[in-house]
Each structure stands twice: as C-alpha cells, then as structure tokens.
Design a protein around this motif. Structure first.
Motif, PDB file in Angstrom:
ATOM      1  N   ASP A   1     -43.897  97.799  53.143  1.00 48.14           N
ATOM      2  CA  ASP A   1     -44.941  98.272  53.993  1.00 48.14           C
ATOM      3  C   ASP A   1     -44.331  99.192  55.057  1.00 48.14           C
ATOM      4  O   ASP A   1     -45.276 100.108  55.429  1.00 48.14           O
ATOM      5  CB  ASP A   1     -45.252  96.667  55.056  1.00 48.14           C
ATOM      6  CG  ASP A   1     -45.837  95.882  54.239  1.00 48.14           C
ATOM      7  OD1 ASP A   1     -46.567  96.203  53.092  1.00 48.14           O
ATOM      8  OD2 ASP A   1     -45.744  94.676  54.542  1.00 48.14           O
ATOM      9  N   ALA A   2     -43.254  99.372  55.440  1.00 53.22           N
ATOM     10  CA  ALA A   2     -42.667 100.314  56.134  1.00 53.22           C
ATOM     11  C   ALA A   2     -42.466 101.667  55.529  1.00 53.22           C
ATOM     12  O   ALA A   2     -42.976 102.575  56.238  1.00 53.22           O
ATOM     13  CB  ALA A   2     -41.225  99.935  56.692  1.00 53.22           C
TER      14      ALA A   2
ATOM     15  N   VAL B   1     -36.611  98.788  59.280  1.00 54.49           N
ATOM     16  CA  VAL B   1     -36.468  97.430  58.655  1.00 54.49           C
ATOM     17  C   VAL B   1     -34.986  97.122  58.694  1.00 54.49           C
ATOM     18  O   VAL B   1     -34.236  97.733  57.920  1.00 54.49           O
ATOM     19  CB  VAL B   1     -36.823  97.552  57.159  1.00 54.49           C
ATOM     20  CG1 VAL B   1     -36.943  95.622  56.851  1.00 54.49           C
ATOM     21  CG2 VAL B   1     -38.512  97.638  57.323  1.00 54.49           C
TER      22      VAL B   1
ATOM     23  N   ASP C   1     -41.195  92.957  50.829  1.00 59.18           N
ATOM     24  CA  ASP C   1     -42.554  93.231  51.400  1.00 59.18           C
ATOM     25  C   ASP C   1     -42.510  94.159  52.522  1.00 59.18           C
ATOM     26  O   ASP C   1     -43.186  95.053  52.723  1.00 59.18           O
ATOM     27  CB  ASP C   1     -43.311  91.899  51.517  1.00 59.18           C
ATOM     28  CG  ASP C   1     -43.741  91.162  50.113  1.00 59.18           C
ATOM     29  OD1 ASP C   1     -43.764  92.047  49.265  1.00 59.18           O
ATOM     30  OD2 ASP C   1     -43.696  89.982  50.100  1.00 59.18           O
ATOM     31  N   PRO C   2     -41.620  93.753  53.584  1.00 60.41           N
ATOM     32  CA  PRO C   2     -41.520  94.349  54.618  1.00 60.41           C
ATOM     33  C   PRO C   2     -41.152  96.102  54.496  1.00 60.41           C
ATOM     34  O   PRO C   2     -41.282  96.930  55.269  1.00 60.41           O
ATOM     35  CB  PRO C   2     -40.745  93.729  55.602  1.00 60.41           C
ATOM     36  CG  PRO C   2     -39.830  92.884  54.961  1.00 60.41           C
ATOM     37  CD  PRO C   2     -40.663  92.398  53.648  1.00 60.41           C
TER      38      PRO C   2
END
Length: 357
Positions: free
Chosen positions: A152-153, A141, A148-149
């Motif tokens: 998620d990662a 990322v 959020d990303p």
C-alpha cells in the motif's frame, strides 16, 4: 573451527596408546620367537606382502580413530547459513528526477513495480521496512512481515525536491535499531572497537535505490561510516541511463513539494535530484558506501536490470555466519577410514586360494 567439549581431546590419546601397545606386543613376540632350521621354508609358506601393504591399512585405521576421537569433542565450524531473522530496509529515491522518461513510463513507476515484486518474493519470516527520500527521508513502514502495508505504501510514493541519500541511510539504521537490540540508534555513542574485533555483520541490511547524487543533508559516506560501525551492510543501486529524457509525472506521482508544483501531468527538462539541474548518478559515492559497509554497488539501466538486481539481492545478504556442529561429518569420515583400513588388511592378508578339484 571451535570445540564444544575441548576436554574430550583426551580421546586422541587412544592412538598413541594403541601404537605403544603394538610396540610392546612386537617386543614380546620377538622374545618368544622359536628357532627353526629353515627361515626360507617359513617365508615360502607366508603370503608375500610389501611394506606399503602393511602400513597403509594401519595408517587408515589410525586416521579413522583420530577422526572418531575428534568427533567426541563436538567440533563446530563457522558457516554461512540462511538467516530467518533478517530485516531489510528498502530506501527508495523519490526526487523529481525519478519522473525521467528514459525508462518508460518513468523511473518512479518502474522502481515502484520492481519494489512490489521484491517485497512479494520474500518469505514470510523476513521483516521489510520502507523508507522514501527526496530532500528529507521518512520511514513509511516500520520493518514488518506483513506485506500489505508495504504494498500500500508503494502506491503512495510522491516526488519531492532534493536527494538526501545520507539521511536515508541514517533513517534506515534507526528503523533497524528499533527491531534489533544489538544495533544502536544513530544518536547513541558507540564504544571504540579495536581493529579487527568488529565481528560478523548483523543479518539486517539496507538497500538504497537512487537515480542521482546527494544534494542535501548528511554526506552518504559519513552515514555509511555509521552503518559500518554497527556492522550493517548497505547495498546501493544506481538507477537510470546516461541519456536522460523529458520529465513527465502523473498527478498521483507529484506532491506539493515537487519541483514541478501542483498535482497535474507535467513535462520538464533534463533535471536531476528534483532541482532542475542535470545530475548524473554519483557512482563513486555509491560504490564507496557499499565498499565501506561490506555491501555491493549495482547499476540498472532498464526495468529488467532493476528487477534482476532486486531478485538476486537476497542471495547476497540472506546469509548469516553461525557456528554449526559438524560432528556427524567427523563420525562418517572416521568410520569410512577405519573400515577401509580393516578391509584392506583382510584383503591383502588373505591366504592362498585352494586349488580346484
């Protein structure tokens, strides 16, 4: 300390001018002195004052004038203040040894939980990037304020062969260079900087979390030299105990490149770095990387220690040195000194109290 208006230093001439005026007035007073028959009578009529009672009020008043004159120049002090334009690159080791169960359920699971807590604890203005490394390093990322990303990662971290700590540092430098125009990418040749002229550190920081030693790619110290040349600090964390246990990975923690092969639950020996051989944390190299770049090395041997280290890190690198105007403090000091001098002079020069009827 620097001055915004250095030409205003002329205001400091106020003090010597006042001293010169006082000397001139005293000289005139002596010329106009009146001859009296008894000096003893005059001394008896005047309130007694010692020399220091005469000099202290004058000294305080003049010091106050000097401080006020200094305030006119708008002085600035270089201070450490919170940075609101910080980029943090979190580089997480995902080598096969991160499935070691010496820290239950295993190192990778605990590191992932600590990374989530670290990301969620940052304010909304701090950019965070995520790098994962095993035998190679990849930017999962790019630095962003969107959590959020990043979260998620974290859920997609998978183990692989090898441990490329140096490459993780270089990948992090390039990610920072994309956001900060003052930081050159790793392929750019830097101009030679005279010793002692490097200046302050950039507000951007690299955090490397690993449980082993470098097994492939660029040497970590060589990569740290690249970071130091760009005034980037690298903080290193050695994660794991000195008594590794069985390697146990869940299906969602194993990639096709893992030392275990396949995508099922596996138990293993006491390997490190994903190569099956025992590899202790290279604390010497991690310490050297941190010292070379102005960062610090930390050791975490359980989940609580790792969480505490990551929680305390913003206090280490969340500050940047900037010039802050301190005029108001000079004004306050000058007013306090001047009024103190006037007050003491009035108190010590008050006349004798009248007798009560």
């Amino acid at each position: 300390m620097s001055l915004s208006w250095p030409w205003a230093l002329l205001a400091l001439l106020t003090v010597p001018l006042l001293l010169a005026a006082r000397w001139w007035l005293n000289r005139r007073r002596k010329r106009a002195a009146v001859t009296v028959s008894s000096v003893a009578l005059i001394r008896a009529a005047l309130p007694g004052r010692t020399a220091w009672r005469r000099r202290i009020p004058v000294a305080l008043f003049l010091a106050g004038l000097l401080a006020l004159a200094g305030a006119v120049t708008r002085p600035q002090a270089t201070m450490s203040v919170p940075s609101h334009n910080t980029t943090i690159l979190l580089a997480v080791d995902v080598s096969g040894s991160m499935c070691n169960t010496d820290i239950a359920p295993n190192r990778l699971a605990v590191a992932a939980d600590a990374a989530r807590d670290f990301i969620e604890a940052q304010d909304g203005e701090t950019r965070i990037g995520l790098v994962a490394f095993s035998g190679i390093a990849g930017l999962l990322v790019a630095p962003t304020t969107d959590k959020d990303p990043l979260l998620d990662a974290i859920d997609t971290l998978r183990t692989g062969r090898g441990t490329a700590i140096g490459q993780a540092i270089l990948t992090s430098i390039d990610a920072i260079a994309e956001k900060n125009p003052d930081v050159a990418a790793t392929g750019v040749e830097l101009p030679e900087v005279p010793p002692g002229a490097a200046g302050d550190y950039e507000p951007d920081t690299i955090v490397v979390l690993t449980d082993g030693s470098n097994t492939t790619g660029v040497d970590p110290v060589t990569a740290a030299e690249q970071a130091a040349a760009r005034r980037l600090r690298v903080y290193t964390i050695g994660f794991g105990t000195t008594e590794p246990q069985q390697l146990v990975c869940t299906a969602d923690q194993i990639s096709g490149d893992s030392a275990f092969g396949g995508g099922r639950n596996w138990g293993g020996g006491f390997g490190g770095g994903g190569r099956g051989g025992a590899r202790e944390i290279d604390e010497e190299a991690l310490t050297q990387v941190a010292d070379l770049t102005g960062g610090r090395y930390f050791k975490a041997q359980d989940a609580e220690q790792l969480t505490d280290v990551l929680a305390d890190l913003p206090g280490e690198f969340g500050l940047t040195r900037q010039k802050v105007e301190v005029t108001v403090w000079f004004v306050l000091l000058g007013v306090l000194l001047a009024f103190s001098g006037v007050g003491l002079s009035m108190w010590w020069n008050r006349g004798p109290s009248l007798p009560r009827r």
